[in-house]
Structure formats: C-alpha cells, structure tokens
Write a protein that holds these residues in place. Structure first.
Motif, PDB file in Angstrom:
ATOM      1  N   TYR A  62      32.706 -84.727  41.798  1.00 32.37           N
ATOM      2  CA  TYR A  62      32.002 -83.479  41.481  1.00 32.37           C
ATOM      3  C   TYR A  62      30.552 -83.770  41.095  1.00 32.37           C
ATOM      4  CZ  TYR A  62      30.619 -79.427  38.668  1.00 32.37           C
ATOM      5  OH  TYR A  62      29.929 -78.356  38.142  1.00 32.37           O
ATOM      6  N   TRP A  63      29.652 -82.905  41.551  1.00 30.32           N
ATOM      7  CA  TRP A  63      28.252 -82.984  41.086  1.00 30.32           C
ATOM      8  C   TRP A  63      27.706 -81.581  40.874  1.00 30.32           C
ATOM      9  CZ3 TRP A  63      23.417 -84.754  44.366  1.00 30.32           C
ATOM     10  CH2 TRP A  63      22.315 -84.953  43.509  1.00 30.32           C
ATOM     11  N   HIS A  64      27.280 -81.288  39.656  1.00 28.00           N
ATOM     12  CA  HIS A  64      26.457 -80.106  39.386  1.00 28.00           C
ATOM     13  C   HIS A  64      25.029 -80.613  39.614  1.00 28.00           C
ATOM     14  CE1 HIS A  64      24.597 -77.473  35.930  1.00 28.00           C
ATOM     15  NE2 HIS A  64      24.098 -77.180  37.119  1.00 28.00           N
ATOM     16  N   SER A  65      24.504 -80.293  40.779  1.00 28.26           N
ATOM     17  CA  SER A  65      23.334 -81.030  41.267  1.00 28.26           C
ATOM     18  C   SER A  65      22.000 -80.438  40.815  1.00 28.26           C
ATOM     19  CB  SER A  65      23.370 -81.080  42.804  1.00 28.26           C
ATOM     20  OG  SER A  65      23.035 -79.817  43.342  1.00 28.26           O
ATOM     21  N   ASN A  66      20.954 -81.203  41.114  1.00 26.15           N
ATOM     22  CA  ASN A  66      19.562 -80.749  40.946  1.00 26.15           C
ATOM     23  C   ASN A  66      19.190 -79.987  42.228  1.00 26.15           C
ATOM     24  OD1 ASN A  66      19.741 -82.951  42.614  1.00 26.15           O
ATOM     25  ND2 ASN A  66      18.163 -84.169  41.613  1.00 26.15           N
ATOM     26  N   PHE A  67      19.735 -78.779  42.350  1.00 26.08           N
ATOM     27  CA  PHE A  67      19.781 -78.118  43.659  1.00 26.08           C
ATOM     28  C   PHE A  67      18.463 -77.529  44.153  1.00 26.08           C
ATOM     29  CE2 PHE A  67      22.382 -75.711  40.441  1.00 26.08           C
ATOM     30  CZ  PHE A  67      21.363 -74.898  39.978  1.00 26.08           C
ATOM     31  N   VAL A  68      17.404 -77.622  43.396  1.00 28.79           N
ATOM     32  CA  VAL A  68      16.121 -77.059  43.860  1.00 28.79           C
ATOM     33  C   VAL A  68      15.411 -78.080  44.759  1.00 28.79           C
ATOM     34  CG1 VAL A  68      13.872 -76.173  43.142  1.00 28.79           C
ATOM     35  CG2 VAL A  68      15.929 -75.609  41.818  1.00 28.79           C
ATOM     36  N   LEU A  69      15.023 -77.628  45.932  1.00 30.74           N
ATOM     37  CA  LEU A  69      14.365 -78.520  46.903  1.00 30.74           C
ATOM     38  C   LEU A  69      12.883 -78.683  46.558  1.00 30.74           C
ATOM     39  CD1 LEU A  69      14.446 -80.081  49.625  1.00 30.74           C
ATOM     40  CD2 LEU A  69      13.995 -77.904  50.771  1.00 30.74           C
ATOM     41  N   ALA A  70      12.457 -79.943  46.390  1.00 27.31           N
ATOM     42  CA  ALA A  70      11.032 -80.251  46.188  1.00 27.31           C
ATOM     43  C   ALA A  70      10.520 -80.939  47.450  1.00 27.31           C
ATOM     44  CB  ALA A  70      10.859 -81.159  44.972  1.00 27.31           C
ATOM     45  N   PRO A  71       9.207 -80.925  47.661  1.00 29.74           N
ATOM     46  CA  PRO A  71       8.673 -81.636  48.834  1.00 29.74           C
ATOM     47  C   PRO A  71       9.105 -83.104  48.816  1.00 29.74           C
ATOM     48  CG  PRO A  71       6.966 -80.310  47.791  1.00 29.74           C
ATOM     49  CD  PRO A  71       8.154 -80.253  46.879  1.00 29.74           C
ATOM     50  N   GLY A 105      18.678 -73.110  45.171  1.00 28.05           N
ATOM     51  CA  GLY A 105      18.612 -74.152  46.201  1.00 28.05           C
ATOM     52  C   GLY A 105      18.463 -73.547  47.582  1.00 28.05           C
ATOM     53  N   ASP A 106      18.292 -74.417  48.570  1.00 26.86           N
ATOM     54  CA  ASP A 106      18.108 -73.984  49.960  1.00 26.86           C
ATOM     55  C   ASP A 106      19.432 -74.228  50.700  1.00 26.86           C
ATOM     56  OD1 ASP A 106      17.470 -73.687  52.654  1.00 26.86           O
ATOM     57  OD2 ASP A 106      15.435 -74.480  52.396  1.00 26.86           O
ATOM     58  N   ALA A 137      16.919 -83.732  36.778  1.00 33.29           N
ATOM     59  CA  ALA A 137      18.017 -82.775  36.623  1.00 33.29           C
ATOM     60  C   ALA A 137      17.729 -81.465  37.350  1.00 33.29           C
ATOM     61  CB  ALA A 137      18.262 -82.503  35.144  1.00 33.29           C
ATOM     62  N   TYR A 138      16.477 -81.254  37.721  1.00 36.58           N
ATOM     63  CA  TYR A 138      16.076 -79.947  38.240  1.00 36.58           C
ATOM     64  C   TYR A 138      15.775 -79.922  39.734  1.00 36.58           C
ATOM     65  CZ  TYR A 138      15.854 -77.894  33.582  1.00 36.58           C
ATOM     66  OH  TYR A 138      16.187 -77.394  32.357  1.00 36.58           O
ATOM     67  N   VAL A 139      15.100 -80.928  40.243  1.00 37.96           N
ATOM     68  CA  VAL A 139      14.671 -80.874  41.653  1.00 37.96           C
ATOM     69  C   VAL A 139      15.050 -82.167  42.373  1.00 37.96           C
ATOM     70  CG1 VAL A 139      12.708 -79.375  41.052  1.00 37.96           C
ATOM     71  CG2 VAL A 139      12.335 -81.835  41.317  1.00 37.96           C
ATOM     72  N   ASP A 140      15.256 -82.020  43.689  1.00 34.81           N
ATOM     73  CA  ASP A 140      15.590 -83.177  44.528  1.00 34.81           C
ATOM     74  C   ASP A 140      14.579 -83.243  45.683  1.00 34.81           C
ATOM     75  OD1 ASP A 140      16.746 -85.227  45.966  1.00 34.81           O
ATOM     76  OD2 ASP A 140      18.493 -84.066  46.613  1.00 34.81           O
ATOM     77  N   PRO A 141      13.647 -84.209  45.629  1.00 34.20           N
ATOM     78  CA  PRO A 141      12.631 -84.289  46.686  1.00 34.20           C
ATOM     79  C   PRO A 141      13.256 -84.523  48.060  1.00 34.20           C
ATOM     80  CG  PRO A 141      11.982 -85.605  44.786  1.00 34.20           C
ATOM     81  CD  PRO A 141      13.414 -85.192  44.556  1.00 34.20           C
ATOM     82  N   GLY A 142      12.975 -83.599  48.985  1.00 37.80           N
ATOM     83  CA  GLY A 142      13.466 -83.734  50.362  1.00 37.80           C
ATOM     84  C   GLY A 142      14.990 -83.700  50.473  1.00 37.80           C
ATOM     85  N   TYR A 143      15.664 -83.339  49.415  1.00 41.43           N
ATOM     86  CA  TYR A 143      17.146 -83.353  49.349  1.00 41.43           C
ATOM     87  C   TYR A 143      17.704 -84.728  49.719  1.00 41.43           C
ATOM     88  CZ  TYR A 143      18.193 -78.401  48.365  1.00 41.43           C
ATOM     89  OH  TYR A 143      18.346 -77.169  47.753  1.00 41.43           O
ATOM     90  N   ALA A 144      16.956 -85.777  49.361  1.00 38.59           N
ATOM     91  CA  ALA A 144      17.424 -87.133  49.677  1.00 38.59           C
ATOM     92  C   ALA A 144      18.745 -87.443  48.973  1.00 38.59           C
ATOM     93  CB  ALA A 144      16.355 -88.151  49.259  1.00 38.59           C
ATOM     94  N   ALA A 145      18.861 -87.013  47.716  1.00 39.45           N
ATOM     95  CA  ALA A 145      20.099 -87.293  46.973  1.00 39.45           C
ATOM     96  C   ALA A 145      21.250 -86.436  47.508  1.00 39.45           C
ATOM     97  CB  ALA A 145      19.885 -87.047  45.481  1.00 39.45           C
ATOM     98  N   HIS A 146      20.948 -85.185  47.872  1.00 39.50           N
ATOM     99  CA  HIS A 146      22.001 -84.336  48.445  1.00 39.50           C
ATOM    100  C   HIS A 146      22.501 -84.901  49.773  1.00 39.50           C
ATOM    101  CE1 HIS A 146      20.720 -81.447  45.405  1.00 39.50           C
ATOM    102  NE2 HIS A 146      21.834 -80.797  45.646  1.00 39.50           N
ATOM    103  N   ARG A 147      21.581 -85.389  50.571  1.00 39.64           N
ATOM    104  CA  ARG A 147      21.984 -85.989  51.858  1.00 39.64           C
ATOM    105  C   ARG A 147      22.964 -87.129  51.612  1.00 39.64           C
ATOM    106  NH1 ARG A 147      17.316 -87.261  53.649  1.00 39.64           N
ATOM    107  NH2 ARG A 147      16.985 -85.664  55.229  1.00 39.64           N
TER     108      ARG A 147
END
Ligand code: SAM
Length: 257
Positions: free
Chosen positions: A138-147, A193-194, A159-169
C-alpha cells in the motif's frame, strides 16, 4: 486546474512544515499520535483521514485485518500502526524520509504494537529484504505531479509532489513483485493528481487500475476526491522491459485476483 497545481501543493507543504504552532501530537480516529518535525503532518491535510476511511480503519467497514501489510511512505506511521491494531500480524512501514521512520517506530511503541510493526528507511522497495512478500502492499502517495526537472527543497516536500511521476512509475511496475500469491497492491490517489497520466503509466507498465472506493474531503475551500486504487498486472506473466529484476523473478508475477 488549481487543485492540481504543484506550486500550490509545495506551498501547503511549506505551511505544514514551518507553522510555529505545528503540534507534536495530534488525535485522529480516536487515538493520539506523535508527530516529529519534517514528517508529513495529517493535521494539515485531509488525505490521511481519507486514507483511514478508504482502508476501512473505522467501525463497520472492511480493512486489511490479517496477514502482512507493507506500507510505502508511512509518514507518522498512523496507517501502519492502525493496520497492526486492526489485526495484521506483520507490518513493515517504510519511508524515504528518515524522520518518518523514527516517527512510525515511536507510534508503534505508543500503541503497543512494536513487536508487529517494523520501520525501515527505504526508497520505495530498495531496502526491503529480497525474500519478503506481503498480502497487502500500500502507498498513500505524493500524488501531485511536478515537472520532471523539479528539485526538492526539503524532504518534507517529498510527501506532496512527485517530479515526472518517476516514483509512481516505479511503484506501478515494482509493487506486484512484492505480494504473496493472491495478495493486493493498493494506491491511495486523489484528484489533486493526474489520473490520466497515471493510467498512461499503468498501460506502459502492463498494469490495470481499478478504483475500489472513493470519498470526498473538504480542504479549505476545495472539495477533493480521494480514491483507493487496486493495481494488477494485465497478464499474470507481465514483466515489462526494464522492470527491476526483483525477488519474484523466479515465479510468475501474481495479481490480486
Ligand atoms: C502523502 S504522505 C503519506 C504519509 C502517511 N502514510 C499518512 O497517510 O499520513 C506520502 C509519504 O510518502 C513518502 N515518500 C515519497 N516518496 C517516497 C519514496 N520514493 N519511497 C518511500 N517513501 C516515499 C513521503 O516521505 C511521505 O511520508
């Protein structure tokens, strides 16, 4: 869309981190929790409360109440500790922020579940023992997309943003490798999030996304929809190019049913 602005989220992060009245303890879902400096602070965001609701850590709803539970990004440890209190026998709470690891250990002690909750400093799955498997990841993620070229100014901003969604990928690709047969991969996301971009990443990784539950929370003037998403391999043997050759390499990558 204003709600998705990474600059706005970074401003929310700064406020939560630097507020002179930032509490050292807070109460949520009827329990008191320690809050260390630089750790994601649930009193400044409705998302942890939404996460607790979506996971069913409240009366009368379903929750992971048995088996093993891996939490990526534990913050204060409130979710990991609640999983142990709900009945999970083995909980691993990880975070890329070392203060969050300390915080989760502190709250496990506070609530008498230190024997079942282990806290570990890790960038996603990097430091987890290769032979470990979990019924729920489980991950409550940093779901906001940053450049993609955004550079973090503080570990708190992670905790708030993930640049380029690299961690989500990476999460979409790697998480299914860590489940037991029949285990589940869950992601807490929101309309900050996007979701379209998340679906693109899932498609590219051979993952299917299914929204299990939704809830709406008011945050200041905004109404934010939070969702619990189940992540499954499209095919049982899905192993996209470039995925980390993880511990599950010798067995088929299993979905959640
Ligand atoms: C939205 S906060 C959730 C914290 C806590 N689970 C809660 O609900 O209050 C996201 C957490 O993910 C952590 N995080 C961000 N990137 C990470 C990564 N690559 N590996 C592990 N944890 C990460 C952050 O440090 C943060 O604690």
């Amino acid at each position: 869309m204003q709600i998705r602005s990474h600059l706005r989220s970074l401003e929310r992060s700064r406020t939560a981190r630097t507020d002179p009245d930032r509490p050292r303890r807070f109460t949520m879902r009827g329990r008191e929790w320690d809050l260390l400096p630089d750790v994601f602070a649930p009193p400044y965001s409705a998302s942890t409360d939404a996460a607790m609701e979506l996971l069913g850590f409240m009366a009368g709803t379903q929750a992971p109440r048995q088996g093993s539970f891996l939490e990526i990004g534990c913050g204060t440890g409130i979710i990991a500790v609640s999983a142990a209190l709900a009945g999970c026998e083995r909980v691993l709470a990880t975070d890329i922020n070392p203060r969050a690891v300390d915080n989760a250990a502190l709250n496990a002690l506070r609530h008498g579940v230190a024997d079942r909750v282990r806290a570990l400093h890790s960038d996603l799955f990097d430091a987890i023992g290769a032979d470990q498997r979990f019924d729920t990841v489980y991950w409550h993620s940093n779901f906001v997309l940053a450049p993609a070229d955004h550079r973090y100014e503080s570990v708190h901003d992670r905790a708030y943003v993930d640049p380029g969604y690299a961690a989500h990928r990476r999460y979409l690709r790697e998480a299914p490798r860590w489940t037991t047969p029949g285990g589940s991969v869950l992601l807490h996301f929101s309309d900050r999030g996007d979701l379209d971009r998340l679906h693109e990443l899932a498609d590219a990784s051979g993952r299917r996304l299914e929204v299990l539950r939704r809830t709406r929370m008011r945050e200041g003037t905004e109404l934010v929809e939070h969702m619990l998403i189940k992540v499954s391999p499209v095919r049982a043997d899905a192993d996209p190019d470039g995925a980390r050759p993880g511990p599950g390499a010798a067995r088929p990558v299993r979905g959640s049913g």
